[in-house]
Design a protein around this motif. Sequence first.
Motif, PDB file in Angstrom:
ATOM      1  N   VAL A  53       0.840  -1.205   0.000  1.00 41.03           N
ATOM      2  CA  VAL A  53       0.000   0.000   0.000  1.00 41.03           C
ATOM      3  C   VAL A  53       0.873   1.252   0.000  1.00 41.03           C
ATOM      4  O   VAL A  53       0.624   2.204  -0.753  1.00 41.03           O
ATOM      5  N   LEU A  54       1.910   1.252   0.828  1.00 37.95           N
ATOM      6  CA  LEU A  54       2.798   2.420   0.902  1.00 37.95           C
ATOM      7  C   LEU A  54       3.505   2.674  -0.428  1.00 37.95           C
ATOM      8  O   LEU A  54       3.631   3.825  -0.862  1.00 37.95           O
ATOM      9  N   LYS A  55       3.961   1.609  -1.081  1.00 35.11           N
ATOM     10  CA  LYS A  55       4.661   1.755  -2.361  1.00 35.11           C
ATOM     11  C   LYS A  55       3.746   2.352  -3.419  1.00 35.11           C
ATOM     12  O   LYS A  55       4.139   3.246  -4.169  1.00 35.11           O
ATOM     13  N   PHE A  56       2.501   1.865  -3.486  1.00 33.83           N
ATOM     14  CA  PHE A  56       1.546   2.412  -4.446  1.00 33.83           C
ATOM     15  C   PHE A  56       1.263   3.889  -4.142  1.00 33.83           C
ATOM     16  O   PHE A  56       1.302   4.741  -5.034  1.00 33.83           O
ATOM     17  N   ASN A  57       1.004   4.192  -2.872  1.00 35.20           N
ATOM     18  CA  ASN A  57       0.707   5.578  -2.507  1.00 35.20           C
ATOM     19  C   ASN A  57       1.895   6.491  -2.764  1.00 35.20           C
ATOM     20  O   ASN A  57       1.722   7.628  -3.204  1.00 35.20           O
ATOM     21  N   HIS A  58       3.088   6.004  -2.536  1.00 39.97           N
ATOM     22  CA  HIS A  58       4.292   6.791  -2.820  1.00 39.97           C
ATOM     23  C   HIS A  58       4.357   7.127  -4.310  1.00 39.97           C
ATOM     24  O   HIS A  58       4.641   8.270  -4.690  1.00 39.97           O
ATOM     25  N   ALA A  59       4.069   6.131  -5.148  1.00 39.12           N
ATOM     26  CA  ALA A  59       4.089   6.358  -6.604  1.00 39.12           C
ATOM     27  C   ALA A  59       3.055   7.406  -7.003  1.00 39.12           C
ATOM     28  O   ALA A  59       3.330   8.278  -7.830  1.00 39.12           O
ATOM     29  N   VAL A  60       1.871   7.341  -6.400  1.00 36.90           N
ATOM     30  CA  VAL A  60       0.826   8.321  -6.702  1.00 36.90           C
ATOM     31  C   VAL A  60       1.254   9.715  -6.243  1.00 36.90           C
ATOM     32  O   VAL A  60       1.165  10.692  -6.996  1.00 36.90           O
ATOM     33  N   TYR A  61       1.730   9.805  -5.007  1.00 34.60           N
ATOM     34  CA  TYR A  61       2.134  11.111  -4.459  1.00 34.60           C
ATOM     35  C   TYR A  61       3.336  11.699  -5.205  1.00 34.60           C
ATOM     36  O   TYR A  61       3.475  12.910  -5.294  1.00 34.60           O
ATOM     37  N   GLU A  62       4.198  10.847  -5.736  1.00 32.16           N
ATOM     38  CA  GLU A  62       5.345  11.327  -6.501  1.00 32.16           C
ATOM     39  C   GLU A  62       4.944  11.815  -7.895  1.00 32.16           C
ATOM     40  O   GLU A  62       5.631  12.635  -8.490  1.00 32.16           O
ATOM     41  N   THR A  63       3.840  11.307  -8.405  1.00 32.40           N
ATOM     42  CA  THR A  63       3.425  11.608  -9.776  1.00 32.40           C
ATOM     43  C   THR A  63       2.408  12.743  -9.867  1.00 32.40           C
ATOM     44  O   THR A  63       2.465  13.556 -10.783  1.00 32.40           O
ATOM     45  N   ILE A  64       1.502  12.795  -8.890  1.00 26.38           N
ATOM     46  CA  ILE A  64       0.402  13.774  -8.940  1.00 26.38           C
ATOM     47  C   ILE A  64       0.685  14.899  -7.950  1.00 26.38           C
ATOM     48  O   ILE A  64       0.948  14.638  -6.772  1.00 26.38           O
ATOM     49  N   PRO A  65       0.600  16.145  -8.397  1.00 34.53           N
ATOM     50  CA  PRO A  65       0.866  17.281  -7.500  1.00 34.53           C
ATOM     51  C   PRO A  65      -0.102  17.317  -6.313  1.00 34.53           C
ATOM     52  O   PRO A  65      -1.271  16.926  -6.428  1.00 34.53           O
ATOM     53  N   ASP A  66       0.400  17.822  -5.181  1.00 32.00           N
ATOM     54  CA  ASP A  66      -0.382  17.881  -3.947  1.00 32.00           C
ATOM     55  C   ASP A  66      -1.721  18.589  -4.123  1.00 32.00           C
ATOM     56  O   ASP A  66      -2.741  18.143  -3.593  1.00 32.00           O
ATOM     57  N   GLU A  67      -1.731  19.689  -4.865  1.00 34.53           N
ATOM     58  CA  GLU A  67      -2.984  20.442  -5.016  1.00 34.53           C
ATOM     59  C   GLU A  67      -4.041  19.634  -5.774  1.00 34.53           C
ATOM     60  O   GLU A  67      -5.229  19.713  -5.475  1.00 34.53           O
ATOM     61  N   LYS A  68      -3.610  18.804  -6.726  1.00 30.29           N
ATOM     62  CA  LYS A  68      -4.560  17.954  -7.444  1.00 30.29           C
ATOM     63  C   LYS A  68      -5.069  16.832  -6.538  1.00 30.29           C
ATOM     64  O   LYS A  68      -6.247  16.471  -6.584  1.00 30.29           O
ATOM     65  N   LEU A  69      -4.186  16.265  -5.718  1.00 27.17           N
ATOM     66  CA  LEU A  69      -4.619  15.228  -4.784  1.00 27.17           C
ATOM     67  C   LEU A  69      -5.598  15.787  -3.762  1.00 27.17           C
ATOM     68  O   LEU A  69      -6.576  15.130  -3.401  1.00 27.17           O
ATOM     69  N   LYS A  70      -5.353  17.006  -3.311  1.00 28.75           N
ATOM     70  CA  LYS A  70      -6.263  17.641  -2.350  1.00 28.75           C
ATOM     71  C   LYS A  70      -7.656  17.766  -2.963  1.00 28.75           C
ATOM     72  O   LYS A  70      -8.659  17.434  -2.322  1.00 28.75           O
ATOM     73  N   VAL A  71      -7.735  18.229  -4.192  1.00 29.96           N
ATOM     74  CA  VAL A  71      -9.022  18.355  -4.882  1.00 29.96           C
ATOM     75  C   VAL A  71      -9.652  16.972  -5.062  1.00 29.96           C
ATOM     76  O   VAL A  71     -10.859  16.795  -4.853  1.00 29.96           O
ATOM     77  N   PHE A  72      -8.856  15.984  -5.431  1.00 32.03           N
ATOM     78  CA  PHE A  72      -9.360  14.621  -5.590  1.00 32.03           C
ATOM     79  C   PHE A  72     -10.019  14.122  -4.307  1.00 32.03           C
ATOM     80  O   PHE A  72     -11.143  13.611  -4.325  1.00 32.03           O
ATOM     81  N   PHE A  73      -9.333  14.290  -3.174  1.00 30.43           N
ATOM     82  CA  PHE A  73      -9.888  13.836  -1.894  1.00 30.43           C
ATOM     83  C   PHE A  73     -11.154  14.603  -1.532  1.00 30.43           C
ATOM     84  O   PHE A  73     -12.122  14.023  -1.028  1.00 30.43           O
ATOM     85  N   GLU A  74     -11.174  15.887  -1.806  1.00 33.59           N
ATOM     86  CA  GLU A  74     -12.373  16.687  -1.535  1.00 33.59           C
ATOM     87  C   GLU A  74     -13.546  16.189  -2.379  1.00 33.59           C
ATOM     88  O   GLU A  74     -14.667  16.050  -1.883  1.00 33.59           O
ATOM     89  N   VAL A  75     -13.295  15.919  -3.654  1.00 34.20           N
ATOM     90  CA  VAL A  75     -14.350  15.429  -4.536  1.00 34.20           C
ATOM     91  C   VAL A  75     -14.844  14.065  -4.065  1.00 34.20           C
ATOM     92  O   VAL A  75     -16.056  13.821  -3.988  1.00 34.20           O
ATOM     93  N   MET A  76     -13.937  13.170  -3.723  1.00 30.40           N
ATOM     94  CA  MET A  76     -14.341  11.837  -3.283  1.00 30.40           C
ATOM     95  C   MET A  76     -15.155  11.907  -1.988  1.00 30.40           C
ATOM     96  O   MET A  76     -16.139  11.166  -1.825  1.00 30.40           O
ATOM     97  N   MET A  77     -14.778  12.782  -1.069  1.00 25.77           N
ATOM     98  CA  MET A  77     -15.554  12.940   0.167  1.00 25.77           C
ATOM     99  C   MET A  77     -16.948  13.487  -0.138  1.00 25.77           C
ATOM    100  O   MET A  77     -17.938  13.066   0.471  1.00 25.77           O
ATOM    101  N   GLN A  78     -17.042  14.415  -1.094  1.00 27.10           N
ATOM    102  CA  GLN A  78     -18.344  14.959  -1.473  1.00 27.10           C
ATOM    103  C   GLN A  78     -19.212  13.888  -2.138  1.00 27.10           C
ATOM    104  O   GLN A  78     -20.404  13.802  -1.868  1.00 27.10           O
ATOM    105  N   VAL A  79     -18.620  13.074  -2.990  1.00 28.04           N
ATOM    106  CA  VAL A  79     -19.362  11.966  -3.596  1.00 28.04           C
ATOM    107  C   VAL A  79     -19.889  11.042  -2.498  1.00 28.04           C
ATOM    108  O   VAL A  79     -21.055  10.620  -2.522  1.00 28.04           O
TER     109      VAL A  79
END
Length: 147
Positions: A108-134
Amino acid sequence: MKPEETVDFHIKATWHAIARMYNAEAAKYNVTVSVGYILLNIDLEQGTPSTKIAPLLGLEARSITRTLKNMENDGLIYKVQDTKDRRFFRIFLTDKGQEGREHARQTVLKFNHAVYETIPDEKLKVFFEVMMQVQKIIDGGEVYLDK
């Protein structure tokens, strides 16, 4: 609407891709994604009541009975009768189960590291906000109510 224009299409397609990736990795250790999630959700010190494991995974209790039995037979977990209510059991990890948990955790950590290394923090923040709203829309239970 075309399938690729719907929200659920992308959530489902992405989740299936993640599940395939996790299953391929889990197979190297002769386990499944479900077993990995269970290993990750068992409290190391106090154990976890068997009745609480399925809800942690978003499942019905009866749907993991066989998995827990197989995990016990494989030496990953053991059961201890609850001291307060003898009708219930707490699930604990064996040494082998703790090793499996660590493999799952690293996966799980390796996958999340790959995601966090590839996608900018501001986009991940928006992603999490959208998923919580859904999730709030779904939890509200009013999607299919006639108004």
